[in-house]
Design a protein around this motif. Structure first.
Motif, PDB file in Angstrom:
ATOM      1  N   THR A  25      44.741  40.561  42.735  1.00 49.98           N
ATOM      2  CA  THR A  25      44.231  41.920  42.869  1.00 49.98           C
ATOM      3  C   THR A  25      43.013  42.144  41.983  1.00 49.98           C
ATOM      4  O   THR A  25      42.000  42.685  42.427  1.00 49.98           O
ATOM      5  CB  THR A  25      45.323  42.943  42.503  1.00 49.98           C
ATOM      6  OG1 THR A  25      46.438  42.733  43.373  1.00 49.98           O
ATOM      7  CG2 THR A  25      44.820  44.360  42.658  1.00 49.98           C
ATOM      8  N   CYS A 101      54.101  51.267  53.105  1.00 48.82           N
ATOM      9  CA  CYS A 101      53.161  50.826  52.070  1.00 48.82           C
ATOM     10  C   CYS A 101      51.922  51.712  52.079  1.00 48.82           C
ATOM     11  O   CYS A 101      51.477  52.159  53.127  1.00 48.82           O
ATOM     12  CB  CYS A 101      52.751  49.386  52.317  1.00 48.82           C
ATOM     13  SG  CYS A 101      54.136  48.238  52.305  1.00 48.82           S
ATOM     14  N   LYS A 102      51.368  51.914  50.875  1.00 51.63           N
ATOM     15  CA  LYS A 102      50.145  52.708  50.765  1.00 51.63           C
ATOM     16  C   LYS A 102      48.900  51.843  50.925  1.00 51.63           C
ATOM     17  O   LYS A 102      47.841  52.340  51.277  1.00 51.63           O
ATOM     18  CB  LYS A 102      50.105  53.436  49.426  1.00 51.63           C
ATOM     19  CG  LYS A 102      51.154  54.513  49.321  1.00 51.63           C
ATOM     20  CD  LYS A 102      51.021  55.292  48.057  1.00 51.63           C
ATOM     21  CE  LYS A 102      52.078  56.385  48.022  1.00 51.63           C
ATOM     22  NZ  LYS A 102      51.886  57.308  46.932  1.00 51.63           N
ATOM     23  N   SER A 105      47.956  45.709  49.223  1.00 55.86           N
ATOM     24  CA  SER A 105      48.456  45.136  47.970  1.00 55.86           C
ATOM     25  C   SER A 105      49.927  45.422  47.719  1.00 55.86           C
ATOM     26  O   SER A 105      50.562  44.730  46.935  1.00 55.86           O
ATOM     27  CB  SER A 105      47.654  45.668  46.780  1.00 55.86           C
ATOM     28  OG  SER A 105      46.304  45.340  46.916  1.00 55.86           O
ATOM     29  N   THR A 106      50.463  46.443  48.367  1.00 51.42           N
ATOM     30  CA  THR A 106      51.846  46.823  48.105  1.00 51.42           C
ATOM     31  C   THR A 106      52.829  46.307  49.157  1.00 51.42           C
ATOM     32  O   THR A 106      54.009  46.643  49.102  1.00 51.42           O
ATOM     33  CB  THR A 106      51.983  48.358  47.981  1.00 51.42           C
ATOM     34  OG1 THR A 106      51.571  48.965  49.209  1.00 51.42           O
ATOM     35  CG2 THR A 106      51.148  48.898  46.829  1.00 51.42           C
TER      36      THR A 106
END
Length: 122
Positions: A25, A101-102, A105-106
């Motif tokens: 990330t 998920c938002k 990455s999540t």
């Protein structure tokens, strides 16, 4: 200016995976090898001091040894490819909502293979 990052994990292996995801990330690069000599310290927090019932292990996504779990970087690359149009962007947003998920990455590791398959189908 010092920065402190606290990573909570159950095992050293899980900690190393979280560190790798953080590196992916932050540096937005391909997989960074984390030295096996990386020191992992543990500390008890109030929540770990209390005895809790062991949670049943969640089933992992069905992958074969030939199908490695896609990294966050791979998911982002595929999303970038598929999201070049307004329709593609909307489809990716809907897919993220479907998985709760938002952001890319999540997406949890156990859902990445399935998420990637759906991304490819867009």
């Amino acid at each position: 200016m010092p920065i402190q990052i606290t990573i909570s994990a159950e095992t050293a292996e899980e900690t190393m995976k979280l560190i790798q995801e953080l590196a992916d990330t932050v540096f937005k690069t391909q997989r960074v090898d984390v030295s096996p000599k990386t020191e992992v310290s543990t500390s008890e927090t109030e929540s770990t001091k209390q005895k809790t019932k062991p949670q049943p292990e969640k089933p992992k996504a069905q992958t074969t040894p030939d199908e490695p779990v896609p990294s966050i970087v791979e998911l982002r690359a595929k999303a970038k490819e598929k999201g070049k149009t307004p329709e593609g962007k909307q489809a990716i947003k809907a897919l993220l909502q479907k998985y709760g998920c938002k952001s890319i990455s999540t997406v949890p590791e156990e859902k990445r293979a399935e998420f990637m398959a759906e991304l490819e189908a867009l």
